[in-house]
Design a protein around this motif. Structure first.
Motif, PDB file in Angstrom:
ATOM      1  N   LEU A 112       0.849  -1.360   0.095  1.00 24.87           N
ATOM      2  CA  LEU A 112      -0.011   0.000   0.122  1.00 24.87           C
ATOM      3  C   LEU A 112       0.850   1.254   0.114  1.00 24.87           C
ATOM      4  O   LEU A 112       1.853   1.277   0.629  1.00 24.87           O
ATOM      5  CB  LEU A 112      -0.825  -0.233   1.337  1.00 24.87           C
ATOM      6  N   TRP A 113       0.422   2.362  -0.740  1.00 25.63           N
ATOM      7  CA  TRP A 113       1.216   3.514  -0.637  1.00 25.63           C
ATOM      8  C   TRP A 113       0.184   4.684  -0.701  1.00 25.63           C
ATOM      9  O   TRP A 113      -0.958   4.501  -0.702  1.00 25.63           O
ATOM     10  CB  TRP A 113       2.109   3.633  -1.740  1.00 25.63           C
ATOM     11  N   ALA A 114       0.667   5.992  -0.533  1.00 22.75           N
ATOM     12  CA  ALA A 114      -0.240   7.022  -0.525  1.00 22.75           C
ATOM     13  C   ALA A 114       0.694   7.928  -1.189  1.00 22.75           C
ATOM     14  O   ALA A 114       1.793   8.293  -1.178  1.00 22.75           O
ATOM     15  CB  ALA A 114      -0.665   7.446   0.725  1.00 22.75           C
ATOM     16  N   HIS A 115      -0.098   9.152  -1.960  1.00 15.24           N
ATOM     17  CA  HIS A 115       0.503  10.321  -2.251  1.00 15.24           C
ATOM     18  C   HIS A 115       0.672  11.141  -1.472  1.00 15.24           C
ATOM     19  O   HIS A 115      -0.272  11.240  -0.293  1.00 15.24           O
ATOM     20  CB  HIS A 115      -0.304  10.785  -3.682  1.00 15.24           C
ATOM     21  N   GLU A 116       1.692  11.973  -1.401  1.00 12.85           N
ATOM     22  CA  GLU A 116       2.110  13.061  -0.396  1.00 12.85           C
ATOM     23  C   GLU A 116       1.127  14.167  -0.352  1.00 12.85           C
ATOM     24  O   GLU A 116       0.594  14.626   0.584  1.00 12.85           O
ATOM     25  CB  GLU A 116       3.685  13.544  -0.327  1.00 12.85           C
TER      26      GLU A 116
END
Length: 188
Positions: free
Chosen positions: A13-17
């Protein structure tokens, strides 16, 4: 889906800053029944379905990004209106928060209470989401800075989400990855 019959599906999982509300978030906020219908349809797919996993990954990422920008209405887009939020036992035992919160109003109270101690600088850095069919485990690291002293803290964070009709009905928070994994019968 019965818990014992579902093999968990793990996804990085990742997220945009930097983020803002997406078109689908805006639609679901304006027309909650549309969001509930979509959640119900995706919940009927088997956990190994690529379509379900893509939708789950996107919904989780958007929710974490919304949390990081403090857009609480967008955080709970995929949550049942009567959801229960259960903070980590350590915070409850320390007298920092109540044992549970209900609905968006309760969640706002929890966030306001947490922000009194840690300020609004806390941020989730996603690691993975694990799909069990009727439950999800979201793992991340949270960075915080104490409001009074300015002392920074990075700590593991996990959210065990129970789903009904594809929507989060209960979220149990853990500030320990091992405890979060143990809550679903997995080890490190």
């Amino acid at each position: 889906m019965a818990r014992q019959n579902v093999e968990p599906v793990r996804q990085r999982l990742w997220a945009h800053e930097r983020s803002s509300r997406t078109l689908d978030q805006r639609l679901y906020l304006r027309f909650p029944r549309l969001g509930a219908l979509g959640a119900r349809l995706f919940a009927q797919l088997p956990p190994r379905s690529r379509l379900r996993q893509a939708a789950l990954l996107r919904a989780t990422r958007l929710s974490l990004e919304a949390y990081n920008r403090r857009d609480l209405k967008a955080v709970v887009v995929g949550w049942d209106p009567e959801f229960e939020y259960i903070p980590d036992r350590q915070w409850v035992d320390a007298g920092l928060v109540e044992p549970s919160y209900h609905g968006l109003a309760g969640y706002r109270r929890f966030i306001a209470t947490a922000d009194e101690v840690w300020g609004e600088e806390n941020e989730l850095h996603p690691i993975e989401v694990i799909d069990f069919g009727d439950r999800l485990l979201v793992r991340a690291d949270v960075t915080m800075r104490a409001q009074v002293s300015g002392v920074p803290l990075t700590q593991p964070w996990g959210a065990l989400c129970t789903l009904r009709n594809g929507m989060v009905i209960r979220l149990e928070e853990h500030f320990d990855h091992a405890r979060a994994l143990a809550a679903v019968g997995l080890s490190g």
